[in-house]
Write a protein that holds these residues in place. Structure first.
Motif, short mmCIF file in Angstrom:
data_model
loop_
_atom_site.label_atom_id
_atom_site.label_comp_id
_atom_site.label_asym_id
_atom_site.label_seq_id
_atom_site.Cartn_x
_atom_site.Cartn_y
_atom_site.Cartn_z
N GLN A 190 7.86 -9.90 15.62
CA GLN A 190 8.96 -10.43 16.43
C GLN A 190 10.31 -9.88 15.96
OE1 GLN A 190 8.59 -12.35 19.24
NE2 GLN A 190 6.39 -12.04 18.92
N LYS A 191 10.48 -9.73 14.66
CA LYS A 191 11.74 -9.20 14.12
C LYS A 191 11.92 -7.73 14.53
CE LYS A 191 12.47 -12.24 10.14
NZ LYS A 191 12.51 -12.33 8.66
N ASN A 192 10.82 -6.99 14.53
CA ASN A 192 10.89 -5.58 14.95
C ASN A 192 11.19 -5.47 16.44
OD1 ASN A 192 10.41 -4.49 12.40
ND2 ASN A 192 8.19 -4.56 12.66
N ILE A 193 10.63 -6.39 17.22
CA ILE A 193 10.93 -6.40 18.65
C ILE A 193 12.41 -6.68 18.87
CG2 ILE A 193 10.57 -7.66 20.82
CD1 ILE A 193 7.66 -8.12 19.91
N LEU A 194 12.93 -7.64 18.12
CA LEU A 194 14.35 -8.01 18.26
C LEU A 194 15.27 -6.84 17.93
CD1 LEU A 194 16.25 -10.36 18.96
CD2 LEU A 194 16.27 -10.95 16.52
N LYS A 195 14.90 -6.08 16.89
CA LYS A 195 15.70 -4.91 16.50
C LYS A 195 15.75 -3.87 17.62
CE LYS A 195 14.79 -5.22 11.53
NZ LYS A 195 14.05 -4.60 10.39
N SER A 196 14.67 -3.80 18.39
CA SER A 196 14.59 -2.78 19.44
C SER A 196 15.30 -3.19 20.73
CB SER A 196 13.12 -2.48 19.76
OG SER A 196 12.51 -3.58 20.42
N LEU A 197 15.71 -4.46 20.81
CA LEU A 197 16.35 -4.97 22.03
C LEU A 197 17.86 -4.97 21.93
CD1 LEU A 197 14.08 -8.09 22.75
CD2 LEU A 197 14.00 -5.87 23.93
N ASP A 198 18.51 -4.68 23.02
CA ASP A 198 19.95 -4.85 23.10
C ASP A 198 20.27 -6.34 23.00
OD1 ASP A 198 22.64 -3.46 23.99
OD2 ASP A 198 22.47 -5.34 25.14
N GLU A 199 21.38 -6.67 22.40
CA GLU A 199 21.73 -8.08 22.18
C GLU A 199 21.79 -8.87 23.49
OE1 GLU A 199 25.26 -10.71 20.07
OE2 GLU A 199 25.07 -8.58 19.58
N ASN A 200 22.14 -8.22 24.56
CA ASN A 200 22.25 -8.89 25.86
C ASN A 200 20.97 -8.81 26.69
OD1 ASN A 200 24.99 -9.58 25.42
ND2 ASN A 200 25.59 -7.49 25.98
N HIS A 201 19.94 -8.25 26.12
CA HIS A 201 18.66 -8.16 26.84
C HIS A 201 18.11 -9.56 27.11
CE1 HIS A 201 14.50 -7.15 27.79
NE2 HIS A 201 14.88 -5.89 27.95
#
Length: 227
Positions: A196-207
């Protein structure tokens, strides 16, 4: 017959929570589970059900190899449809996704009223547990097992007259598993936390999905740090 660790864990829970003498195994594949249970004397009879002819043919080979043609009956058909007119005590549905398991249960909801279920879904367990709760099913016990680097969870459940008070954490982590956290529980959820943390890193903050992932991280951290 020697079972895989996953199937052995399922067999052990069926043995522990046995109700009656007849099992229907939905999505039976090679019929290893029903053949083992009959051979070990846990049950007297089983129906080995699958939607495809390939697994049914494989089941027939297993049944014939163990000379159990009179006790393990292969049935071709979708979900629980092959057992609509059969006398069944317990039903196992294992090795599928949570959503597909829900679809199978929902197609023949009349079975929920009078049978004990043993369910093992590879993914989407929160979907399955929420559905069970909405159907007034009580989770009697849960198992967790590691087999070939994958961690599986098993649910034993049946209908109850009172609605169960499960919450979001129970849906994700399992009401019984989170009361008796063991090494596999922590291994699974520390691994999921990193994912989940790796997914979050790959997402734009506004995604749009960022909020959902952050919520999941908070849930996992809260659960693994809880006493």
């Amino acid at each position: 017959m020697k079972l895989s660790k996953r199937l052995q864990a399922i067999a052990d829970l069926i043995t522990k929570y046995k109700q009656g003498e007849i099992l229907a195994d939905i999505g039976t594949d090679h019929a290893y589970l029903p053949v083992y249970l009959v051979e070990e004397g846990v049950i007297e009879k089983a129906y080995a059900c699958d939607i495809a002819s390939g697994p049914i043919n494989a089941s027939i080979e297993t049944i014939q190899l163990h000379q159990l043609e009179k006790q393990v009956i292969p049935l071709l058909g979708s979900g629980m449809n092959p057992i609509i007119d059969k006398n069944i005590d317990m039903i196992s549905i294992c090795g599928m996704g949570g959503k597909l398991t829900v679809d199978i249960l929902d197609e023949n909801k009349e079975f929920l009223d009078h049978h004990r279920f043993i369910l093992q879904s590879n993914v989407g367990l929160e979907i399955l547990r929420e559905y069970l709760t909405n159907q007034n099913m009580v989770i009697l016990d849960e198992g967790i097992v590691k087999d070939a680097n994958h961690i599986y969870e098993i649910i034993v459940c049946e209908k109850t007259s009172e609605k169960q008070e499960y919450d979001e954490k129970d849906f994700y982590f399992g009401p019984c598993l989170r009361k008796n956290k063991n090494g596999l529980f922590y291994e699974k959820w520390y691994r999921q936390l990193e994912i989940q943390k790796n997914i979050l890193k790959s997402l734009d903050e506004n995604h749009p999905r960022a909020i959902e992932v952050k919520h999941m991280i908070e849930l996992i951290e809260g659960e693994i740090n809880a006493s």
